[in-house]
Design an enzyme around this catalytic site. Structure first.
Site, PDB file in Angstrom:
ATOM      1  CE  LYS A  47      -3.358  -2.400  -0.596  1.00 12.27           C
ATOM      2  NZ  LYS A  47      -4.912  -3.333   0.544  1.00 12.27           N
TER       3      LYS A  47
HETATM    4  C1  PLP Z   1      -5.726  -3.988   0.680  1.00  8.37           C
HETATM    5  C2  PLP Z   1      -7.248  -4.021   0.701  1.00  8.37           C
HETATM    6  C3  PLP Z   1      -8.180  -4.727   1.223  1.00  8.37           C
HETATM    7  C4  PLP Z   1      -6.978  -5.182   3.121  1.00  8.37           C
HETATM    8  O1  PLP Z   1      -6.264  -4.517   3.550  1.00  8.37           O
HETATM    9  P1  PLP Z   1      -5.469  -5.730   5.021  1.00  8.37           P
HETATM   10  O2  PLP Z   1      -4.701  -4.339   5.019  1.00  8.37           O
HETATM   11  O3  PLP Z   1      -4.000  -5.820   4.409  1.00  8.37           O
HETATM   12  O4  PLP Z   1      -6.963  -6.481   5.910  1.00  8.37           O
HETATM   13  C5  PLP Z   1      -9.250  -4.015   1.797  1.00  8.37           C
HETATM   14  N1  PLP Z   1      -9.220  -3.434   0.637  1.00  8.37           N
HETATM   15  C6  PLP Z   1      -9.062  -2.871  -0.246  1.00  8.37           C
HETATM   16  C7  PLP Z   1      -9.626  -2.397  -1.668  1.00  8.37           C
HETATM   17  C8  PLP Z   1      -7.711  -3.517   0.220  1.00  8.37           C
HETATM   18  O5  PLP Z   1      -6.707  -3.164  -1.384  1.00  8.37           O
END
Ligand code: PLP
Length: 397
Positions: A198
């Site tokens: 991210k």
């Molecule tokens: C990465 C992601 C999640 C989940 O995030 P985590 O921190 O890995 O639980 C949820 N929604 C979207 C759109 C994502 O890209």
């Protein structure tokens, strides 16, 4: 039959020497030193660094209140519970998202309901949302896909007219803004991810923003076994404090070791954003006129977070299928991603809800042609050149 693929005869023109890992984060010495300091202090679990990261992030987002958790999935789950969604209630979301969005609704005991996307922005279509509302609908869960904000004016007015809560999935949208408002502060709850790929990272990690202090207080209790507030302080030098379990909670707390990374990542959030924007513009310039679809640019009076650079592979025009393109890019030593196969492509949801990809044609079409190219602040100019060369090579130009 369609155009034959030319992939068999393609040889990498100038194969990148080392595989370019998709979504690799930038980790600086500050992060490393802070983690080491946490380890030397012995305070690994939830403590002062988590409190500081919560406060730094709240200020960055100009939000009323915040709670750090161990993932965005946890943030979504607890937000849905704090929104008062109950067994049998319905929550409307997009088919163009990561499975965690839908799973969080299911684990909160609710029924997920999909509303198709706009084929250009790839964000949930407000008209489709409107058409899916029933007497059981309790919340709307939009995802700011790739970091481009959803049509929040329309979504919040639909919510207002129907007495629904709005929970924003901001996993792609740390820097996103919409008409002067920051993503995650427009609805009732905003959920963020600091997973390794991210925009800023803590390894695993998440954050909830909320309008009401009482909602954040409940989320903090639910996130730590349902134990009464500040139970983590029970081992401090203020004297032993009993805790009381007030709900059947979960184990979703963030560690200080994670927050140690996040505190320093957050300081560089704008610097990283500028780098990704520059890469985005280079790609746009280099791919103009090629036989592939480019991502929608930012709408006026909004800020795009530039989390994903997605291209749409058109087999008819480009002579290569999406899956062949994925393999060809990998053969060129460029790591690529798919965000996402639409939710109804997965067997579990087909079985549990009877969903078919064809029922959400825009998401189906996008999900079957989309490819994410590397878009990390870590990319060097040479990496970007290599990605561009590889894309052209795969398209035979
Ligand atoms: C990465 C992601 C999640 C989940 O995030 P985590 O921190 O890995 O639980 C949820 N929604 C979207 C759109 C994502 O890209």
């Amino acid at each position: 039959m369609g155009i034959k693929s030319n992939i068999g005869v393609l040889k990498p023109v100038r194969p990148k020497e080392k595989f370019l890992v998709f979504g690799s984060p930038v980790i600086g010495e500050d992060e490393i030193d802070e983690v080491v300091a946490s380890m030397r202090s012995g305070w690994l679990g939830t403590g002062p660094k988590v409190a500081r990261f919560e406060e730094d992030f709240r200020k960055y987002k100009n939000a009323a209140c915040s709670a750090a958790l161990n993932s965005c999935t946890a943030a979504l789950h607890l937000s849905i519970l704090a929104a008062g969604v109950k067994q049998g209630d319905e929550v409307i979301t997009t088919p163009m998202t990561f499975c965690a969005t839908v799973n969080a609704i299911i684990h909160a005991g609710a029924t997920p309901v999909l509303a198709d996307i706009d084929p250009v922005t790839l964000n949930i279509d407000p008209d489709a949302v409107r058409s899916r509302i029933t007497p059981r609908t309790k919340a709307i869960l939009p995802v700011h896909f790739a970091g481009r904000p959803c049509e929040m004016d329309e979504i919040t007015s639909i919510a207002g007219e129907n007495g629904l809560k709005v929970i924003e999935d901001c996993a792609h949208a740390i820097e996103t803004e919409y008409k002067g408002k920051k993503a995650g502060t427009i609805g009732d709850f905003g959920c963020f991810s600091f997973y390794v790929t991210k925009n800023i990272v803590t390894g695993e990690g998440g954050m909830v923003l909320a309008r009401n202090e009482s909602d954040i207080a409940r989320i903090k209790v639910l996130g730590l076994h349902g134990m009464s507030k500040d139970a983590w302080k029970r081992f401090s030098d203020e004297g032993y404090k009993h805790y009381y379990v007030v709900e059947a909670g979960f184990k979703y707390n963030m560690m200080d070791v994670q927050a140690a990374i996040g505190i320093h990542q957050l300081k560089k959030v704008e610097e990283y954003w500028k780098r990704r924007e520059a890469v985005w513009q280079r790609y746009n310039g280099a791919f103009e006129g090629l036989s592939l679809g480019l991502p929608a640019s930012a709408a006026p009076d909004t800020r795009h977070a530039y989390h994903l650079y997605t291209v749409l592979i058109d087999e008819e025009r480009g002579g290569i299928s999406r899956d062949e393109f994925l393999n060809a890019m990998t053969a060129n030593n460029i790591g690529v991603g798919v965000h996402y196969l639409s939710i109804p492509e997965h067997p579990y949801y087909q079985k549990a809800y009877g969903w078919k990809p064809e029922d959400f044609p825009n998401a189906m079409k996008a999900g079957r042609s989309i490819v994410s190219l590397p878009l990390s602040a870590k990319l060097t100019d040479e990496d970007v050149d290599d990605v561009i060369t590889a894309v052209k090579n795969c398209l035979g130009v």
